[in-house]
Design a protein around this motif. Structure first.
Motif, PDB file in Angstrom:
ATOM      1  N   GLY A   6       0.776  10.225   9.295  1.00 38.18           N
ATOM      2  CA  GLY A   6      -0.031  11.305   8.412  1.00 38.18           C
ATOM      3  C   GLY A   6      -0.636  10.987   7.255  1.00 38.18           C
ATOM      4  O   GLY A   6      -0.804   9.640   6.978  1.00 38.18           O
ATOM      5  N   ASP A   7      -0.795  11.900   6.412  1.00 36.73           N
ATOM      6  CA  ASP A   7      -1.283  11.720   4.987  1.00 36.73           C
ATOM      7  C   ASP A   7      -0.211  11.224   4.127  1.00 36.73           C
ATOM      8  O   ASP A   7       0.110  11.766   3.206  1.00 36.73           O
ATOM      9  N   SER A   8       0.345  10.091   4.473  1.00 39.30           N
ATOM     10  CA  SER A   8       1.503   9.634   3.493  1.00 39.30           C
ATOM     11  C   SER A   8       1.163   8.248   3.197  1.00 39.30           C
ATOM     12  O   SER A   8       0.163   7.586   3.899  1.00 39.30           O
ATOM     13  N   PRO A   9       1.906   7.517   2.230  1.00 29.30           N
ATOM     14  CA  PRO A   9       1.652   6.090   1.951  1.00 29.30           C
ATOM     15  C   PRO A   9       1.597   5.195   3.006  1.00 29.30           C
ATOM     16  O   PRO A   9       0.614   4.270   3.210  1.00 29.30           O
ATOM     17  N   LEU A  10       2.545   5.319   3.945  1.00 31.05           N
ATOM     18  CA  LEU A  10       2.419   4.341   4.891  1.00 31.05           C
ATOM     19  C   LEU A  10       1.344   4.744   6.096  1.00 31.05           C
ATOM     20  O   LEU A  10       1.035   4.167   7.151  1.00 31.05           O
ATOM     21  N   SER A  29       0.828  -1.434  -0.192  1.00 39.61           N
ATOM     22  CA  SER A  29      -0.174  -0.020   0.140  1.00 39.61           C
ATOM     23  C   SER A  29       0.729   1.313   0.076  1.00 39.61           C
ATOM     24  O   SER A  29       0.214   2.421  -0.378  1.00 39.61           O
ATOM     25  N   ARG A  30       2.194   1.063   0.418  1.00 37.33           N
ATOM     26  CA  ARG A  30       2.986   2.230   0.350  1.00 37.33           C
ATOM     27  C   ARG A  30       3.230   2.682  -0.926  1.00 37.33           C
ATOM     28  O   ARG A  30       4.038   3.810  -1.143  1.00 37.33           O
ATOM     29  N   ASP A  31       3.081   1.814  -2.073  1.00 32.00           N
ATOM     30  CA  ASP A  31       3.378   2.409  -3.404  1.00 32.00           C
ATOM     31  C   ASP A  31       2.287   2.999  -4.058  1.00 32.00           C
ATOM     32  O   ASP A  31       2.496   3.131  -5.424  1.00 32.00           O
ATOM     33  N   GLU A  32       1.133   3.314  -3.433  1.00 32.22           N
ATOM     34  CA  GLU A  32      -0.035   3.524  -4.129  1.00 32.22           C
ATOM     35  C   GLU A  32       0.040   5.176  -3.488  1.00 32.22           C
ATOM     36  O   GLU A  32       0.237   5.930  -2.835  1.00 32.22           O
ATOM     37  N   THR A  33      -0.642   5.932  -4.880  1.00 30.38           N
ATOM     38  CA  THR A  33      -0.920   7.273  -4.777  1.00 30.38           C
ATOM     39  C   THR A  33      -2.171   7.341  -3.864  1.00 30.38           C
ATOM     40  O   THR A  33      -3.110   6.417  -3.663  1.00 30.38           O
ATOM     41  N   PRO A  34      -2.674   8.777  -3.460  1.00 31.67           N
ATOM     42  CA  PRO A  34      -3.605   8.921  -2.720  1.00 31.67           C
ATOM     43  C   PRO A  34      -4.959   8.218  -3.665  1.00 31.67           C
ATOM     44  O   PRO A  34      -5.824   7.606  -2.813  1.00 31.67           O
ATOM     45  N   ALA A  35      -4.904   8.545  -4.970  1.00 31.89           N
ATOM     46  CA  ALA A  35      -6.269   8.200  -5.551  1.00 31.89           C
ATOM     47  C   ALA A  35      -6.047   6.662  -5.698  1.00 31.89           C
ATOM     48  O   ALA A  35      -7.212   6.007  -5.975  1.00 31.89           O
TER      49      ALA A  35
END
Length: 458
Positions: free
Chosen positions: A180-184, A66-72
């Motif tokens: 926060g609002d980061s991939p992790l 999931s840390r490889d995903e963009t917010p969308a």
């Protein structure tokens, strides 16, 4: 070039590929021997032999999470995990499940923040079937639009199920608090909004980008023969044309640059639950940090069992919680250390005060020699007992290859644990527990109770 010359050249190329086999761990009489073969296309195959059992576990690890995903795209990795079970050019979804069910096996998958794994556990005689089915799923998934739409409802139900379990949900909240609002910091499952917005084309592009042989590790453990597994895997991937890039090399273990900086943050999700669920924690260590062995001992002493400090102080002496424990999470470039407890809402401040006091005391005074010795024994025993089945062995060698690029024998692991000194534990206690913590809480806290939460991280 004559046909004979072409045949000779092809055979020579295949011989060179087979020659890239290495014995990474040499076991006695073949037991515990770990080997690696790198095939054309950059596909790695690692196996561990255990001739004394009648089962085998086969898995494929993918360096995508999931840390490889963009917010969308949040939730796309997990969505894709579901879709790979829905059918290929050779098998329907029913064909996939019934093939493994028919031999009494089990098949599943899981998605984490930095990797995904698909696996099947079967009788040793049925390993060729498991290899063919799992490889077919990974290389030949159709990702039909109808399946994307149908599975959307399943994933939304999974999200709802997680949200209905505050003891689980609070860990997602803690990741958000720390990162926060980061991939992790985003949930592996995604959110209702992102799952509803994902469509077939975006998921298919994600699949094509990340499910490349250079990013895959094939792992098998049990009553197996390495060379036979390699041949069967190669045949399955060749059938899909997935090994055509003969000059490709495996990607290196993941690196990163994300630091955790969330000192003193408090996140409260006010819900009507019977218990308040809390996680108090701070930045930990990355999975490559050499101090992780000492942190493992410290974690065990603080909250790893019934004799641990937190269990004794919170549950045994005061009866304030049923479940209380500490844990560590290590990523490629950072980590977390946390303490979880579930208690009655009216007891939350007492529980937090005790947990904070114990963390502060360990940071300032360290852990006693007796506690360290007991933790080393407990950690050593649980490490060995946790590797008593072929599934655990497959997980160990697959994750080690993907995340570290090296293999460590159980004996070496035990040596690293036994080599931890009291000074090592006290030093890592100062470094990790000496930081200002952050706090996540889910529960029905009243306004005055909520207003007092900041005191736990002051």
């Amino acid at each position: 070039m004559t046909p004979r010359t072409r045949t000779t050249a092809r055979a020579s190329s295949e011989a060179r590929a087979v020659a890239r086999t290495q014995t990474l761990i040499k076991g006695e009489s073949g037991i515990g021997t770990v080997r690696r073969t790198t095939l054309p296309g950059g596909l790695r195959v690692v196996t561990e032999s255990l001739p004394s059992v009648r089962s085998a576990t086969f898995g494929i690890w993918v360096q995508v999470g999931s840390r490889d995903e963009t917010p969308a795209l949040n939730g796309a990795t997990h969505y894709l995990e579901h879709l790979l079970f829905k059918g290929t050019g050779r098998r329907s979804a029913l064909d996939i499940s019934s093939a493994i069910d028919a031999v009494g096996g089990e098949m599943n998958a899981f998605t984490a923040k930095e990797y995904t794994c698909y696996y099947a556990r079967v009788l040793d005689t049925d390993l060729p079937l498991a290899i063919d089915v799992v490889c077919d799923m990974l290389t030949g998934s159709l990702i039909e639009a109808a399946d994307v739409d149908a599975e959307r409802g399943v994933i939304l139900e999974e999200i709802a199920m997680t949200e209905d379990d505050p003891g689980d949900c609070v860990h997602d909240l803690f990741a958000q608090t720390m990162f926060g609002d980061s991939p992790l910091g985003r949930p592996v499952l995604g959110t209702v909004e992102t799952i509803n917005d994902l469509d077939r084309d975006r998921i298919a592009r994600f699949y094509k980008k990340h499910y490349d042989p250079t990013r895959l590790v094939v792992a098998a453990a049990g009553n197996i023969d390495h060379a036979t597994v390699v041949r069967q895997v190669r045949r399955a991937f060749d059938r899909a044309g997935a090994l055509s890039r003969t000059d490709a090399v495996p990607v290196a273990p993941r690196a990163g640059s994300r630091s955790v900086r969330a000192a003193g943050r408090v996140e409260l999700l006010n819900r009507r639950t019977e218990q308040a669920h809390v996680v108090l924690g701070m930045p930990g260590l990355s999975r490559t940090d050499e101090r992780r062995w000492a942190l493992g001992v410290l974690n065990t002493a603080l909250g790893g069992g019934m004799s641990s400090r937190l269990f004794q102080e919170v549950r045994e002496k005061r009866g304030l919680a049923y479940s209380v424990y500490s844990y560590t999470s290590g990523f490629a470039d950072c980590g977390l250390f946390g303490v979880y407890a579930g208690c009655r809402p009216g007891q939350v401040h007492d529980v937090l005060r005790i947990c904070r006091d114990e963390l502060d005391r360990a940071a300032a005074e360290g852990i006693s020699d007796d506690e360290i010795a007991r933790a080393i024994g407990q950690l050593s025993g649980s490490t060995v007992l946790g590797l008593e089945d072929t599934g655990s062995l497959m997980n160990r060698i697959g994750k080690s290859e993907l995340c570290w690029g090296v293999q460590m024998s159980v004996d070496n692991m035990l040596e690293r644990i036994a080599a931890v000194t009291p000074d090592d534990v006290r030093a890592v206690a100062r470094d990790v527990l000496g930081q200002r913590p952050s706090l996540s809480v889910i529960g029905p806290l009243k306004d005055k109770q909520a207003a007092r939460l900041d005191a736990a991280v002051a």
